[in-house]
Write a protein that holds these residues in place. Structure first.
Motif, short mmCIF file in Angstrom:
data_model
loop_
_atom_site.label_atom_id
_atom_site.label_comp_id
_atom_site.label_asym_id
_atom_site.label_seq_id
_atom_site.Cartn_x
_atom_site.Cartn_y
_atom_site.Cartn_z
N UNK A 141 0.29 -3.79 1.72
CA UNK A 141 0.55 -3.36 0.34
C UNK A 141 -0.70 -3.51 -0.52
N UNK A 142 -1.37 -4.64 -0.39
CA UNK A 142 -2.60 -4.89 -1.15
C UNK A 142 -3.67 -3.86 -0.79
N UNK A 143 -3.84 -3.62 0.49
CA UNK A 143 -4.83 -2.64 0.96
C UNK A 143 -4.51 -1.24 0.44
N UNK A 144 -3.24 -0.87 0.50
CA UNK A 144 -2.83 0.45 0.02
C UNK A 144 -3.06 0.60 -1.48
N UNK A 145 -2.77 -0.45 -2.24
CA UNK A 145 -3.01 -0.40 -3.69
C UNK A 145 -4.49 -0.21 -3.98
N UNK A 200 6.71 0.43 -0.47
CA UNK A 200 7.51 0.29 0.75
C UNK A 200 7.12 -1.01 1.47
N UNK A 201 5.84 -1.27 1.59
CA UNK A 201 5.36 -2.49 2.26
C UNK A 201 5.73 -3.74 1.48
N UNK A 202 5.61 -3.70 0.17
CA UNK A 202 5.98 -4.87 -0.65
C UNK A 202 7.45 -5.20 -0.48
N UNK A 203 8.29 -4.17 -0.54
CA UNK A 203 9.73 -4.40 -0.38
C UNK A 203 10.03 -5.03 0.99
N UNK A 207 5.35 -4.39 -7.83
CA UNK A 207 6.11 -4.57 -6.59
C UNK A 207 5.49 -5.66 -5.73
N UNK A 208 4.18 -5.67 -5.63
CA UNK A 208 3.49 -6.69 -4.85
C UNK A 208 3.69 -8.08 -5.47
N UNK A 209 3.63 -8.15 -6.78
CA UNK A 209 3.88 -9.42 -7.48
C UNK A 209 5.31 -9.88 -7.24
N UNK A 210 6.26 -8.96 -7.35
CA UNK A 210 7.67 -9.31 -7.11
C UNK A 210 7.87 -9.85 -5.70
N UNK A 211 7.25 -9.20 -4.72
CA UNK A 211 7.38 -9.65 -3.33
C UNK A 211 6.81 -11.05 -3.16
#
Length: 129
Positions: free
Chosen positions: A10-14, A24-27, A111-115
């Protein structure tokens, strides 16, 4: 661990402006970590998780069981926070995966923060190092 790989993805995609895919990855980082906690800290192994959720939404089952286990530990505020982050992640994932709308960088970052926050709640509640 799958959840860690999804957080990294998720971080890489962002960072590469692939915001929709990052959600999708964060979820799934949060979902997979929740399944891990059920299996290793709540006595509901992966096979039992699959069996008990047959015929229903397995994601709902996992969220519901985590919630019950958090609440049983007397951590009601953690229960509320877990459900809030999980539901926000689920809403963003539905938007990312099923809607024609594009996810912007702010939503992807949230989303990444929530995950990460969801995983911290689980680590704190179940005393996972």
């Amino acid at each position: 661990m799958k959840s860690e790989e999804n957080l990294n993805a998720a971080d890489l995609l962002i960072r590469n402006n692939c915001n929709t895919s990052s959600v999708h990855c964060s979820y799934y980082a949060g979902f997979q970590y929740s399944k891990y906690v059920l299996a290793n800290y709540c006595n509901i192994n992966y096979e039992d998780q699959e069996q008990q959720s047959k015929g229903r939404d397995s994601h709902f089952f996992v969220c519901q069981q985590i919630g019950k286990n958090i609440d049983n530990k007397g951590k009601h505020l953690n229960f509320i926070d877990y459900n809030r982050y999980y539901n926000k992640l689920k809403m963003l994932r539905k938007k990312a995966d099923y809607s024609e709308n594009i996810i912007n960088s702010d939503e992807a970052t949230k989303a990444l923060i929530y995950a990460n926050d969801l995983i911290k709640i689980l680590n704190n509640t179940f005393q996972i190092l």
